[in-house]
Scaffold this motif. Structure first.
Motif, short mmCIF file in Angstrom:
data_model
loop_
_atom_site.label_atom_id
_atom_site.label_comp_id
_atom_site.label_asym_id
_atom_site.label_seq_id
_atom_site.Cartn_x
_atom_site.Cartn_y
_atom_site.Cartn_z
N GLU A 105 0.84 -1.19 0.00
CA GLU A 105 0.00 0.00 0.00
C GLU A 105 0.88 1.25 0.00
OE1 GLU A 105 -4.12 0.44 2.03
OE2 GLU A 105 -2.66 1.27 3.42
N GLU A 106 0.71 2.08 -1.00
CA GLU A 106 1.47 3.32 -1.11
C GLU A 106 0.50 4.49 -0.99
OE1 GLU A 106 4.63 3.45 -1.33
OE2 GLU A 106 5.24 1.43 -1.97
N GLN A 107 1.03 5.65 -0.59
CA GLN A 107 0.21 6.85 -0.43
C GLN A 107 0.81 7.98 -1.27
OE1 GLN A 107 -0.68 7.92 3.57
NE2 GLN A 107 -1.88 9.72 3.02
N THR A 108 -0.06 8.68 -1.99
CA THR A 108 0.38 9.80 -2.83
C THR A 108 0.60 11.04 -2.00
OG1 THR A 108 -1.86 10.57 -3.30
CG2 THR A 108 -0.98 8.84 -4.71
N GLN A 109 1.13 12.06 -2.61
CA GLN A 109 1.34 13.34 -1.95
C GLN A 109 0.20 14.30 -2.30
OE1 GLN A 109 5.11 13.59 -4.05
NE2 GLN A 109 6.11 14.01 -2.09
N LYS A 110 -0.07 15.21 -1.42
CA LYS A 110 -1.07 16.25 -1.69
C LYS A 110 -0.47 17.28 -2.66
CE LYS A 110 -1.87 19.61 1.17
NZ LYS A 110 -2.30 20.42 2.34
N ILE A 111 -1.26 17.65 -3.63
CA ILE A 111 -0.79 18.62 -4.65
C ILE A 111 -1.81 19.74 -4.73
CG2 ILE A 111 -0.24 18.99 -7.08
CD1 ILE A 111 0.68 16.14 -7.25
N GLU A 112 -1.33 20.96 -4.87
CA GLU A 112 -2.20 22.14 -5.02
C GLU A 112 -1.97 22.75 -6.40
OE1 GLU A 112 -2.31 23.51 -0.33
OE2 GLU A 112 -1.48 24.87 -1.86
N VAL A 113 -3.06 23.07 -7.04
CA VAL A 113 -3.03 23.67 -8.38
C VAL A 113 -3.85 24.95 -8.34
CG1 VAL A 113 -3.59 23.36 -10.82
CG2 VAL A 113 -2.80 21.40 -9.47
N LYS A 114 -3.30 26.00 -8.90
CA LYS A 114 -4.00 27.29 -8.93
C LYS A 114 -4.87 27.34 -10.18
CE LYS A 114 -3.24 32.28 -8.65
NZ LYS A 114 -2.23 33.37 -8.62
N VAL A 115 -6.17 27.58 -9.99
CA VAL A 115 -7.14 27.69 -11.10
C VAL A 115 -7.53 29.15 -11.22
CG1 VAL A 115 -9.36 26.94 -12.01
CG2 VAL A 115 -7.98 25.35 -10.67
N VAL A 116 -7.33 29.71 -12.41
CA VAL A 116 -7.63 31.13 -12.64
C VAL A 116 -8.54 31.24 -13.85
CG1 VAL A 116 -5.43 31.87 -11.65
CG2 VAL A 116 -5.60 31.43 -14.10
N PRO A 117 -9.31 32.33 -13.96
CA PRO A 117 -10.08 32.55 -15.19
C PRO A 117 -9.15 32.62 -16.40
CG PRO A 117 -10.81 34.02 -13.44
CD PRO A 117 -9.56 33.36 -12.94
N LEU A 118 -9.67 32.19 -17.52
CA LEU A 118 -8.83 32.15 -18.73
C LEU A 118 -8.27 33.51 -19.06
CD1 LEU A 118 -7.74 30.48 -21.09
CD2 LEU A 118 -9.86 30.95 -22.33
N SER A 119 -9.08 34.55 -18.84
CA SER A 119 -8.61 35.90 -19.17
C SER A 119 -7.47 36.37 -18.28
CB SER A 119 -9.77 36.89 -19.08
OG SER A 119 -10.31 36.88 -17.77
N GLU A 120 -7.28 35.72 -17.11
CA GLU A 120 -6.23 36.12 -16.20
C GLU A 120 -4.93 35.34 -16.40
OE1 GLU A 120 -6.50 38.63 -14.08
OE2 GLU A 120 -8.53 39.01 -14.80
N MET A 121 -4.93 34.42 -17.35
CA MET A 121 -3.72 33.63 -17.60
C MET A 121 -2.60 34.55 -18.08
SD MET A 121 -3.90 30.39 -16.92
CE MET A 121 -2.57 29.75 -17.93
N GLN A 122 -1.39 34.26 -17.62
CA GLN A 122 -0.23 35.05 -18.01
C GLN A 122 0.31 34.55 -19.35
OE1 GLN A 122 1.06 37.77 -16.27
NE2 GLN A 122 -0.89 37.55 -15.15
N VAL A 123 0.58 35.49 -20.23
CA VAL A 123 1.11 35.18 -21.56
C VAL A 123 2.44 35.87 -21.69
CG1 VAL A 123 0.74 35.38 -24.03
CG2 VAL A 123 -1.20 34.94 -22.52
N ASP A 124 3.46 35.13 -22.09
CA ASP A 124 4.80 35.70 -22.28
C ASP A 124 4.86 36.36 -23.64
OD1 ASP A 124 6.25 32.87 -20.62
OD2 ASP A 124 5.72 34.84 -19.81
N ASP A 125 5.17 37.66 -23.64
CA ASP A 125 5.38 38.40 -24.88
C ASP A 125 6.85 38.28 -25.27
OD1 ASP A 125 5.33 40.04 -27.03
OD2 ASP A 125 5.18 41.90 -25.88
N ARG A 126 7.12 37.46 -26.24
CA ARG A 126 8.51 37.21 -26.62
C ARG A 126 9.19 38.47 -27.15
NH1 ARG A 126 7.00 31.67 -29.88
NH2 ARG A 126 6.18 30.54 -28.09
N ALA A 127 8.39 39.31 -27.85
CA ALA A 127 8.98 40.53 -28.41
C ALA A 127 9.31 41.53 -27.30
CB ALA A 127 8.04 41.15 -29.43
N GLY A 128 8.37 41.67 -26.33
CA GLY A 128 8.60 42.65 -25.26
C GLY A 128 9.35 42.11 -24.09
N GLY A 129 9.43 40.77 -23.98
CA GLY A 129 10.16 40.16 -22.89
C GLY A 129 9.45 40.25 -21.56
N SER A 130 8.15 40.51 -21.55
CA SER A 130 7.40 40.62 -20.30
C SER A 130 6.14 39.77 -20.41
CB SER A 130 7.02 42.08 -20.03
OG SER A 130 6.22 42.58 -21.09
#
Length: 825
Positions: A105-130
């Motif tokens: 019998e093995e036991q897994t670890q607890k994992i936390e995942v952050k769920v955000v609205p799609l519009s709040e997702m961070q997008v990397d601007d390769r041209a601007g570097g931000s």
């Protein structure tokens, strides 16, 4: 210090207990309602089913599973991934749970995942570097190009939906914009190149740079018309597919230990809500002037009109027209019904062939001689001024009496009286029914009717054939004059050379002679020598082979530099004769050249079929259709040309037109498998049901009706021959031949009969365009819309009236313009 050591010991114990089972997620931050994967890595095999814990703010997607095998440090490691969807923003906790692996019998670890609205997702601007939020990387707006906030009921309101998305997101269009807050507005329909009809024009997609970032820009234009007054605040939304930066990778493996054989990008659906242009006020139209006819048009328009002739006769039809030019909303046009004194005015016909131009035509029949005079006023509304513009027409038309009696039907239910005579009193229908004795024997009718009617009918046919031959020869001559430059030169030289020689001989002065040389002689010599138009005198002289004439023409070129005495010597009787002889000689040489090289008036240009093939190969499909139509003989069409026309229309995206040509080709070549397959593909693309005549119908339509006619005629001939030689043949053979021939005759005749009443009936047609309105009356604007049928539908022509036909489609029938349907035969 003790607390720190206790924490280290605790984490070491946890790692030691879970050494045989490792868990992870593919992302620690995920968009709301998007699938991510919870993965377990273990050595050995799992015993029994796994009991997954309940999730707060998320759902397990057990139908989305991934199994895999990998080798790590020489050991076989199994992986199991299960999909999870976060249903609410916040922190999604995947609690620890127990799993049995190889009996332990093995036991897994607890994992936390952050769920955000799609519009709040961070997008990397390769041209601007931000990094920026997705809502700032994909956004849009709804604008009014006219920059107005006030419109009138029925006035066209141009709108534009603009959406920008970062190029790194590789945006793709999922569906056209959806408008809200426009329930009291009606949209204009646009025809797309692929045949589709949409409420938006085809989008303009291009790259643009904004604030130093590169975006893909989508522009959608449409026009709305308000139906009632009030205030509206339209908004728009657009659905795109975007590739988030952490999803632009190859797809993972699917249970066989290897990934997809090609690299792909996982797209996420994102709905963009555009900003609003603000509240728009819709005003009611003010009342139209009472003394003017309201045309219902909004915009700036100018109006002209009148009768199409300056004089008329009683009982003879003429046209009255109104022509409007300008800009504005033409969908609100209301063609009025007019009434003129002592005239019958028929319902109007509306033409909108050119943008910004409208023509309303009325057929008019004067009922009485005299002077017609009337002043008419028509009103159109100008939104710029907020008032009606009144257009005045002063109508004058003298109506002369007609020598012929007017027939009943021009007036409302009564026949017009004869000119200069009083109308006879109506007779009592009971007293007028009298049986009168005929005192004249009358004309005889010879019998049999057919035999006695045959000679005059043959004479009529012969005279018609002679007339048709004369007309055909005249048409061919006219066609050659328009299309054969050599023939035109022949006609010109034959007609002009004698006239020019006569003018040369009648010349009386030196100035007149030199002017005639430059204006008439040089161009005619250029034609005779087959030089291009505009050839110079030096080019003409260089082509002359006669030494004397050549020396004379060279002297003429230097005439303006000669002394007056020397120039006067050019104008002599000998030079006039020399020039006349040269004209006759070179004109005759040209005629012989034409007869030798162009014996039958052969065209210099390649044939229409070859031109169509060249245009098709070059991708110029409209030109290919035009040339193939020229090559097509409608009285004896070629299935190959029809097939080429269908292919060109198919590549243009005009599927209904392609179906019409393929149907024609298939009916003429039913055994051609390529034509049959292409017709099936077009029907499938148009979402039309395939023809299902059953097994009998398919076998019957394998041959054409004319082939069945020849088979029936052959069977009838066999019947006649077998019947004639029956005494010299064995009885069994005779009966077999007679029965087979009779059966073939009956089957062929029956097949031909049913074909002519079904698949080959002459009233069969195909609806052209993306859709077609069936109207209750044979006019473009009058009458109501009975039904709307889709392009490519099979139709049956029921009636004709001028430029309109009445068709039946799917149980509906109505009037449509004749050019909107293609008859199969």
């Amino acid at each position: 210090m003790k607390k720190f050591l206790s924490a280290i010991l605790f984490f070491a114990a946890v790692l030691a207990s879970a050494a045989g089972l490792q868990v992870s997620v593919d992302r620690d931050t995920v968009p709301e309602n998007e699938v991510f994967y919870f993965t377990m890595e273990f050595e050995g095999s799992i015993d029994g089913p796994i009991s997954l814990p309940e999730l707060s703010g998320g759902d397990w997607l057990t139908n989305i599973r991934r199994n895999g095998v990998s080798i790590l440090n020489g050991k076989r490691v199994n992986t199991l991934s299960v999909g999870i969807r976060g249903t609410a923003p916040g922190t999604l906790v995947i609690p620890a749970f127990k799993v049995k692996i190889d009996g332990r019998e093995e036991q897994t670890q607890k994992i936390e995942v952050k769920v955000v609205p799609l519009s709040e997702m961070q997008v990397d601007d390769r041209a601007g570097g931000s990094a920026t939020r997705l809502s700032d990387a994909v956004f849009g707006e709804l604008t009014l190009p006219d920059k107005r906030q006030t419109y009138y009921v029925g006035e066209a309101i141009p709108m534009r939906v603009t959406v920008l998305a970062l190029s790194e997101l590789q945006p793709r269009l999922n569906r056209l914009p959806e408008l809200t807050g426009t329930s009291d507005l009606v949209s204009r329909s646009y025809q797309w190149p692929d045949g589709r009809t949409s409420n938006f024009a085809e989008p303009d997609i291009r790259q643009t740079v904004q604030n130093g970032k590169r975006f893909i820009r989508f522009d959608f234009d449409t026009v709305m018309r308000p139906l009632k007054p009030g205030k509206i605040e339209p908004k728009a939304s657009l659905t795109l597919s975007v590739a988030l930066p952490d999803e632009q990778r190859s797809r993972p493996s699917f249970g066989f230990g290897f990934g997809f054989p090609f690299s792909d990008v996982e797209y996420t659906t994102y709905k963009v809500e555009t900003s609003s242009p603000g509240a728009i006020e819709i005003k009611s139209l003010p009342p139209a002037p009472k003394d003017a006819v309201n045309l219902g048009l909004l915009g700036r328009w100018t109006l002209t009109g009148g009768f199409d002739r300056k004089e008329a006769k009683a009982g003879e039809a003429l046209s009255f027209f109104l022509e409007l030019k300008g800009s504005g909303t033409i969908e609100t046009l209301s063609a009025p019904k007019l009434a003129f004194e002592n005239m019958r005015v028929f319902p109007p016909e509306v033409q909108k062939d050119k943008p910004g131009e409208i023509r309303i035509s009325y057929a008019v029949v004067p009922l009485k001689a005299g002077e017609f005079s009337k002043t008419m006023k028509f009103a159109t509304f100008d939104p710029a001024t907020g008032s009606y513009a009144v257009h005045e027409l002063d109508l004058r038309l003298p109506v002369a009496p007609n020598d012929l009696p007017m027939t009943p039907g021009y007036s409302t239910g009564e026949a017009a009286p004869l000119s200069g005579e009083a109308a006879p009193a109506a007779a009592d229908p009971v007293q007028s029914a009298q049986h009168l004795h005929r005192t004249s024997p009358g004309k005889t009718v010879p019998l049999p009717l057919i035999r006695h009617a045959l000679p005059p009918a043959a004479a009529i046919v012969l005279l018609a054939a002679i007339a048709a031959l004369v007309i055909e020869l005249a048409a061919r001559r006219k066609h050659r004059m328009q299309n054969d430059p050599e023939f035109r030169r022949v006609r010109l030289l034959k007609k002009e050379v004698p006239k020019l020689i006569a003018r040369l001989k009648n010349t009386r002065s030196e100035e007149e002679f030199l002017q005639l040389l430059s204006v008439s002689v040089h161009p005619l010599l250029a034609e005779a020598l087959r030089l291009p138009p505009g050839a110079t005198p030096s080019e003409i002289t260089a082509k002359i082979e006669d030494p004397a004439l050549k020396a004379f023409l060279e002297s003429v070129q230097a005439a303006e530099f000669m002394p007056a005495a020397a120039r006067h010597k050019l104008f002599s009787k000998e030079n006039v004769e020399l020039l006349s002889a040269g004209l006759r000689k070179y004109a005759a040489l040209f005629l012989l050249f034409v007869l030798a090289v162009f014996p039958a008036g052969a065209a210099e240009k390649p044939g229409a079929f070859e031109q169509g093939g060249a245009a098709f190969a070059a991708g110029d499909y409209p030109a290919a259709i035009r040339h193939y139509r020229e090559a097509l003989n409608d009285r004896a069409p070629s299935p190959h040309i029809l097939y080429n026309l269908g292919e060109a229309a198919y590549r243009l995206g005009d599927l209904p037109l392609a179906k019409g040509y393929f149907e024609r080709a298939h009916r003429l070549a039913p055994l051609d498998p390529v034509i049959t397959e292409d017709l099936r593909q077009v029907n499938t693309a148009l979402k039309l049901p395939e023809y299902d005549g059953g097994a009998v119908g398919r076998y019957r339509d394998a041959l054409r009706p004319d082939w069945y006619l020849m088979i029936a005629a052959t069977a009838l001939a066999v019947l006649a021959v077998a019947g004639a030689v029956r005494r010299k043949l064995p009885p069994l053979l005779t009966r077999t031949a007679l029965l087979c021939a009779a059966a073939v005759f009956v089957l062929a005749s029956t097949a031909m009969y049913f074909q002519m009443h079904t698949t080959y009936r002459p009233e069969r047609a195909v609806v052209l365009g993306s859709s077609l309105e069936l109207r209750s009356l044979p006019a473009a604007s009058s009458g109501s819309v009975v039904a709307v049928v889709s392009g490519g539908s099979d139709a049956r022509i029921l009636d004709r009236n001028g430029d309109f036909v009445r068709i039946g489609v799917n149980g509906q029938d109505g009037w449509v313009p004749a050019e909107k349907v293609m008859p199969i035969f």
